[in-house]
Write a protein that holds these residues in place. Sequence first.
Motif, PDB file in Angstrom:
ATOM      1  N   ILE A 240      53.452  97.972  30.349  1.00 46.62           N
ATOM      2  CA  ILE A 240      53.984  99.117  29.600  1.00 46.62           C
ATOM      3  C   ILE A 240      53.188 100.376  29.926  1.00 46.62           C
ATOM      4  O   ILE A 240      53.763 101.446  30.176  1.00 46.62           O
ATOM      5  N   ARG A 241      51.866 100.262  29.948  1.00 49.20           N
ATOM      6  CA  ARG A 241      51.020 101.446  30.166  1.00 49.20           C
ATOM      7  C   ARG A 241      51.199 102.045  31.553  1.00 49.20           C
ATOM      8  O   ARG A 241      51.323 103.264  31.698  1.00 49.20           O
ATOM      9  N   ILE A 242      51.216 101.191  32.584  1.00 45.34           N
ATOM     10  CA  ILE A 242      51.266 101.753  33.934  1.00 45.34           C
ATOM     11  C   ILE A 242      52.621 102.396  34.233  1.00 45.34           C
ATOM     12  O   ILE A 242      52.725 103.249  35.124  1.00 45.34           O
ATOM     13  N   ASN A 243      53.645 102.010  33.468  1.00 45.21           N
ATOM     14  CA  ASN A 243      54.959 102.605  33.680  1.00 45.21           C
ATOM     15  C   ASN A 243      55.330 103.617  32.614  1.00 45.21           C
ATOM     16  O   ASN A 243      56.319 104.334  32.750  1.00 45.21           O
ATOM     17  N   ASN A 244      54.551 103.654  31.529  1.00 45.42           N
ATOM     18  CA  ASN A 244      54.725 104.642  30.465  1.00 45.42           C
ATOM     19  C   ASN A 244      56.171 104.691  29.968  1.00 45.42           C
ATOM     20  O   ASN A 244      56.769 105.753  29.821  1.00 45.42           O
ATOM     21  N   ARG A 245      56.742 103.501  29.725  1.00 51.03           N
ATOM     22  CA  ARG A 245      58.095 103.436  29.188  1.00 51.03           C
ATOM     23  C   ARG A 245      58.281 102.121  28.445  1.00 51.03           C
ATOM     24  O   ARG A 245      57.519 101.170  28.630  1.00 51.03           O
ATOM     25  N   ALA A 246      59.264 102.115  27.581  1.00 51.86           N
ATOM     26  CA  ALA A 246      59.573 100.919  26.799  1.00 51.86           C
ATOM     27  C   ALA A 246      60.607 100.071  27.533  1.00 51.86           C
ATOM     28  O   ALA A 246      61.401 100.576  28.325  1.00 51.86           O
ATOM     29  N   PHE A 247      60.586  98.769  27.242  1.00 51.52           N
ATOM     30  CA  PHE A 247      61.530  97.828  27.834  1.00 51.52           C
ATOM     31  C   PHE A 247      62.074  96.909  26.742  1.00 51.52           C
ATOM     32  O   PHE A 247      61.321  96.478  25.856  1.00 51.52           O
ATOM     33  N   PRO A 248      63.361  96.568  26.773  1.00 52.81           N
ATOM     34  CA  PRO A 248      63.868  95.541  25.853  1.00 52.81           C
ATOM     35  C   PRO A 248      63.079  94.249  26.084  1.00 52.81           C
ATOM     36  O   PRO A 248      62.957  93.788  27.223  1.00 52.81           O
ATOM     37  N   THR A 249      62.539  93.682  25.016  1.00 49.41           N
ATOM     38  CA  THR A 249      61.613  92.557  25.164  1.00 49.41           C
ATOM     39  C   THR A 249      62.016  91.399  24.271  1.00 49.41           C
ATOM     40  O   THR A 249      62.245  91.571  23.076  1.00 49.41           O
ATOM     41  N   LEU A 250      62.074  90.211  24.867  1.00 51.21           N
ATOM     42  CA  LEU A 250      62.457  88.995  24.170  1.00 51.21           C
ATOM     43  C   LEU A 250      61.285  88.024  24.132  1.00 51.21           C
ATOM     44  O   LEU A 250      60.605  87.828  25.140  1.00 51.21           O
ATOM     45  N   VAL A 251      61.065  87.404  22.979  1.00 51.11           N
ATOM     46  CA  VAL A 251      60.125  86.294  22.875  1.00 51.11           C
ATOM     47  C   VAL A 251      60.922  85.000  22.935  1.00 51.11           C
ATOM     48  O   VAL A 251      61.782  84.750  22.093  1.00 51.11           O
ATOM     49  N   GLU A 252      60.635  84.181  23.955  1.00 51.03           N
ATOM     50  CA  GLU A 252      61.299  82.883  24.109  1.00 51.03           C
ATOM     51  C   GLU A 252      60.489  81.798  23.389  1.00 51.03           C
ATOM     52  O   GLU A 252      59.268  81.762  23.493  1.00 51.03           O
ATOM     53  N   TRP A 253      61.192  80.921  22.698  1.00 52.53           N
ATOM     54  CA  TRP A 253      60.548  79.784  22.031  1.00 52.53           C
ATOM     55  C   TRP A 253      61.581  78.658  22.018  1.00 52.53           C
ATOM     56  O   TRP A 253      62.416  78.568  21.129  1.00 52.53           O
ATOM     57  N   ASP A 254      61.526  77.797  23.044  1.00 50.97           N
ATOM     58  CA  ASP A 254      62.612  76.846  23.296  1.00 50.97           C
ATOM     59  C   ASP A 254      62.285  75.400  22.968  1.00 50.97           C
ATOM     60  O   ASP A 254      63.195  74.562  22.919  1.00 50.97           O
ATOM     61  N   THR A 255      61.021  75.067  22.774  1.00 49.72           N
ATOM     62  CA  THR A 255      60.632  73.725  22.332  1.00 49.72           C
ATOM     63  C   THR A 255      59.690  73.875  21.141  1.00 49.72           C
ATOM     64  O   THR A 255      59.015  74.901  20.999  1.00 49.72           O
ATOM     65  N   ASN A 256      59.655  72.839  20.292  1.00 53.97           N
ATOM     66  CA  ASN A 256      58.919  72.969  19.021  1.00 53.97           C
ATOM     67  C   ASN A 256      59.352  74.243  18.298  1.00 53.97           C
ATOM     68  O   ASN A 256      58.520  75.032  17.835  1.00 53.97           O
ATOM     69  N   ILE A 257      60.668  74.432  18.223  1.00 57.84           N
ATOM     70  CA  ILE A 257      61.220  75.694  17.707  1.00 57.84           C
ATOM     71  C   ILE A 257      60.816  75.889  16.250  1.00 57.84           C
ATOM     72  O   ILE A 257      61.027  75.004  15.413  1.00 57.84           O
ATOM     73  N   PRO A 258      60.253  77.030  15.910  1.00 61.47           N
ATOM     74  CA  PRO A 258      59.805  77.295  14.541  1.00 61.47           C
ATOM     75  C   PRO A 258      60.950  77.773  13.656  1.00 61.47           C
ATOM     76  O   PRO A 258      62.101  77.896  14.098  1.00 61.47           O
ATOM     77  N   SER A 259      60.624  78.083  12.426  1.00 61.12           N
ATOM     78  CA  SER A 259      61.614  78.663  11.519  1.00 61.12           C
ATOM     79  C   SER A 259      62.038  80.035  12.030  1.00 61.12           C
ATOM     80  O   SER A 259      61.337  80.681  12.826  1.00 61.12           O
ATOM     81  N   LEU A 260      63.177  80.502  11.564  1.00 59.33           N
ATOM     82  CA  LEU A 260      63.650  81.834  11.945  1.00 59.33           C
ATOM     83  C   LEU A 260      62.644  82.894  11.537  1.00 59.33           C
ATOM     84  O   LEU A 260      62.389  83.845  12.289  1.00 59.33           O
ATOM     85  N   GLU A 261      62.048  82.738  10.382  1.00 59.39           N
ATOM     86  CA  GLU A 261      61.063  83.724   9.908  1.00 59.39           C
ATOM     87  C   GLU A 261      59.892  83.839  10.870  1.00 59.39           C
ATOM     88  O   GLU A 261      59.452  84.948  11.204  1.00 59.39           O
ATOM     89  N   ILE A 262      59.368  82.721  11.339  1.00 64.51           N
ATOM     90  CA  ILE A 262      58.232  82.741  12.263  1.00 64.51           C
ATOM     91  C   ILE A 262      58.643  83.333  13.602  1.00 64.51           C
ATOM     92  O   ILE A 262      57.911  84.129  14.211  1.00 64.51           O
TER      93      ILE A 262
END
Length: 290
Positions: A240-262
């Motif tokens: 982010i810093r070296i490009n000085n711009r925002a990007f759409p960002t996804l957190v993947e969690w595909d095994t041991n899937i937690p609650s929606l809140e977490i």
Amino acid sequence: MPNLPLKNGISLKAQHYQGILTTLPDVGWLEIHPENYMSSGGLDHKYLREISQHYPISMHGVGMSLGSVNGVSNSHLQNLKKLVDTYQPIQVSEHIAWSEHQSTHLNDLLPLPYTNEALSVICENIDKVQATLNRTILVENPSTYIDFEHQDFSEPEFLSAIVKQTSCGLLLDINNIFVSASNNTFDPYEYLNNLPADPVGEVHLAGHSVVPLTEFKEIRIDDHSSEVSPQVWALYQHFIRINNRAFPTLVEWDTNIPSLEILVKESKKANKAMQYALQQSSSEATYDAK
């Protein structure tokens, strides 16, 4: 074609369908694996139709086998086109990998050698997919565990060449870069410094596991089974810093899937990290993901 919101996203999981509709969590968009929706009808489509009324949808494929020398499966591509035409996702993406040879399908995303021959194969397949879907797709860098003996390109060079030849975009998986760098002993910061950011339309973050091989050696496995590691947060901030711009960002969690809140809480860390990185200089920023 519109872009994803510059905000945190999460993967849509079946166990969270009702919770999302009931609570409408504060996330910018949802990402699905289209292979989970290639059967006609059923509860999955019912919930996806309802949820897509509230959130932008991104389709992130895992079964196209873009690196296959036999070409992409026509039936798979037509099934994907049907889904894309039905739901009109904001974005479609796939992996730089192969998982099919002749009539055998392997349930994995296997890496390609970065050679001129592999470049020709994958570009031809990407062109076919984009022409069939009548849209630009994004392709994701893989996680790797061993190096090939002969390669004509570094990974950033290979990605750049794909973009130049096909005009596709990039889905940059920061966790994959860290996993590959740790396993194959290259500098992930140098990797990011050498990667053009203009084609990047989405960033993925995820957790990984560390498995000991010997008393002195370990391997990192890209299993999406836990929180994002501090090292991956640091790499994300650097990008982010070296490009000085925002990007759409996804957190993947595909095994041991937690609650929606977490899951939503973990994804919101990406917003915090991104805003912090944008506000700080490269020498000053240190994000503590808490």
